[in-house]
Scaffold this active site. Structure first.
Site, short mmCIF file in Angstrom:
data_model
loop_
_atom_site.label_atom_id
_atom_site.label_comp_id
_atom_site.label_asym_id
_atom_site.label_seq_id
_atom_site.Cartn_x
_atom_site.Cartn_y
_atom_site.Cartn_z
N SER A 15 0.85 -1.19 0.00
CA SER A 15 0.00 0.00 0.00
C SER A 15 0.88 1.24 0.00
O SER A 15 1.63 1.50 0.95
CB SER A 15 -0.89 0.02 1.24
OG SER A 15 -1.43 1.32 1.38
N HIS A 40 -1.16 -1.23 -4.35
CA HIS A 40 -2.46 -0.92 -3.76
C HIS A 40 -2.53 0.58 -3.49
O HIS A 40 -1.67 1.15 -2.83
CB HIS A 40 -2.61 -1.72 -2.46
CG HIS A 40 -3.94 -1.59 -1.81
ND1 HIS A 40 -5.05 -2.28 -2.24
CD2 HIS A 40 -4.34 -0.82 -0.76
CE1 HIS A 40 -6.09 -1.95 -1.47
NE2 HIS A 40 -5.69 -1.07 -0.56
N ASP A 42 -4.69 3.62 -1.97
CA ASP A 42 -5.76 3.96 -1.03
C ASP A 42 -6.23 5.39 -1.23
O ASP A 42 -5.50 6.34 -0.96
CB ASP A 42 -5.24 3.79 0.40
CG ASP A 42 -5.09 2.32 0.76
OD1 ASP A 42 -6.07 1.58 0.64
OD2 ASP A 42 -3.97 1.92 1.14
N MET A 44 -8.82 8.27 -0.17
CA MET A 44 -9.68 8.62 0.98
C MET A 44 -10.19 10.05 0.83
O MET A 44 -9.43 10.93 0.41
CB MET A 44 -8.87 8.53 2.27
CG MET A 44 -8.22 7.18 2.47
SD MET A 44 -7.23 7.21 3.97
CE MET A 44 -6.60 5.54 3.97
N HIS A 73 -8.25 1.30 -4.27
CA HIS A 73 -9.22 1.04 -3.20
C HIS A 73 -9.87 2.38 -2.87
O HIS A 73 -9.27 3.23 -2.22
CB HIS A 73 -8.45 0.47 -1.99
CG HIS A 73 -9.27 0.28 -0.76
ND1 HIS A 73 -8.71 0.07 0.48
CD2 HIS A 73 -10.62 0.28 -0.57
CE1 HIS A 73 -9.66 -0.06 1.38
NE2 HIS A 73 -10.83 0.07 0.78
N MET A 75 -12.06 4.68 -0.96
CA MET A 75 -12.79 4.88 0.30
C MET A 75 -13.45 6.25 0.20
O MET A 75 -13.09 7.20 0.91
CB MET A 75 -11.80 4.80 1.48
CG MET A 75 -11.31 3.39 1.73
SD MET A 75 -9.78 3.34 2.69
CE MET A 75 -8.58 3.45 1.38
N MET A 144 -11.76 -5.92 4.68
CA MET A 144 -11.01 -5.01 5.54
C MET A 144 -10.76 -5.67 6.89
O MET A 144 -11.69 -6.14 7.55
CB MET A 144 -11.78 -3.71 5.76
CG MET A 144 -11.91 -2.81 4.54
SD MET A 144 -10.37 -2.46 3.68
CE MET A 144 -9.43 -1.63 4.96
N ASP A 180 -6.90 -6.46 3.74
CA ASP A 180 -6.26 -5.14 3.87
C ASP A 180 -6.36 -4.65 5.30
O ASP A 180 -7.46 -4.44 5.82
CB ASP A 180 -7.00 -4.19 2.91
CG ASP A 180 -6.37 -2.81 2.83
OD1 ASP A 180 -5.32 -2.59 3.43
OD2 ASP A 180 -6.97 -1.95 2.13
C1 DX5 Z 1 -6.53 1.50 5.41
C2 DX5 Z 1 -5.97 1.19 4.02
C3 DX5 Z 1 -4.88 0.19 4.03
C4 DX5 Z 1 -3.65 0.59 4.80
C5 DX5 Z 1 -2.93 -0.66 5.20
O1 DX5 Z 1 -7.63 2.32 5.24
O2 DX5 Z 1 -7.01 0.68 3.20
O3 DX5 Z 1 -4.52 -0.19 2.71
O4 DX5 Z 1 -2.80 1.44 4.11
O5 DX5 Z 1 -1.87 -0.29 6.01
P1 DX5 Z 1 -1.23 -1.28 7.07
O6 DX5 Z 1 -0.71 -2.45 6.31
O7 DX5 Z 1 -0.15 -0.45 7.67
O8 DX5 Z 1 -2.30 -1.66 8.03
ZN ZN Z 2 -6.58 -0.26 1.15
#
Ligand code: DX5
Ligand code: ZN
Length: 233
Positions: A15, A40, A42, A44, A73, A75, A144, A180
């Site tokens: 990620s 990956h 993320d 947000m 991903h 969010m 998740m 994840d």
């Molecule tokens: C959380 C993200 C994850 C996160 C994982 O909202 O979707 O992808 O970056 O990070 P670690 O592996 O540090 O939990």
């Molecule tokens: Zn993620």
């Protein structure tokens, strides 16, 4: 049900959220070189989750630095107005949350219509039954194992049972099961045994800060999962 015995390929997806954003291109090249299968991404929005990360323009800027799969991903809520922008930015997989809006089926149709693989993600409190009637439109289920929004959180163990349930529900279908949040070598084996084949890891991959460290970190997760799958290391 012979297909249920053909395992989906083992995938390690670092990620980028845990990388050094001031050297994004370099970090993308580093995890590529270190053996990542997918990257990956993320996204947000400060609304669906209590944090803001980056959007399609930043993903577009990362795109020339690797040929590997971009596993986005989202969010964000709403997601539909932005799907095309993420497709154009170079995402190969676009995953939306089952909780992000009232029209999950429509969102998945839209992702497929853009020619991308469609993923659906389940928050820790959401049961697998939430996706039972959209499986024909799904290429990937993202379970998740933390509440989304931040890297570096502790793994929520109920995700193990959820992975088994999703695995049973998707048996015989060409669907990746990705996990994840808080994934490190210690839980990767248990997750693989439960039926997950794709492992997202932020902090567990980026600790150490060098290509050599990333290589060691990715290999540790891969080896733990491969061993649980009965595959040669
Ligand atoms: C959380 C993200 C994850 C996160 C994982 O909202 O979707 O992808 O970056 O990070 P670690 O592996 O540090 O939990
Ligand atoms: Zn993620």
């Amino acid at each position: 049900m012979s297909q249920s015995f053909a395992p989906r390929p083992l995938v390690i997806a670092p990620s980028i959220l845990a990388s050094d954003f001031s050297r994004l291109g370099e970090e993308v090249r580093a995890v590529d070189q270190a053996g990542a299968d997918w990257l990956h991404l993320d996204v947000m929005d400060g609304h669906f989750v209590p944090n803001i990360s980056y959007g399609p323009d930043v993903i577009k800027a990362m795109r020339p630095h690797t040929k590997k799969i971009f596993d986005a991903h989202l969010m964000i809520s709403p997601c539909d107005p932005y799907l095309e922008a993420f497709a154009k930015a170079g995402c190969d997989h676009i995953t939306v949350h089952a909780e992000a809006g009232p029209h999950l089926h429509r969102s998945l149709q839209a992702i497929r219509a853009l020619g991308k693989k469609a993923g659906v993600s389940l928050n820790p409190g959401t049961p697998p039954s939430a996706i039972e009637y959209v499986l024909d439109l799904v290429d990937l289920v993202l379970v998740m194992s933390v509440n989304p929004g931040f890297g570096g959180q502790a793994f929520i163990r109920s995700a193990l049972g959820k992975v088994s349930d999703v695995r049973a529900m998707t048996a015989g279908r060409p669907i990746d099961i990705e996990v994840d949040g808080g994934v490190a070598p210690d839980v990767a084996g248990q997750l693989a045994a439960a039926g997950a084949n794709a492992f997202v890891a932020g902090s567990a991959v980026f600790k150490g800060g060098t290509v050599e460290a990333y290589k060691t970190n990715i290999a540790a997760i891969r080896n733990a999962a491969a061993q649980a799958r009965g595959e040669a290391i």
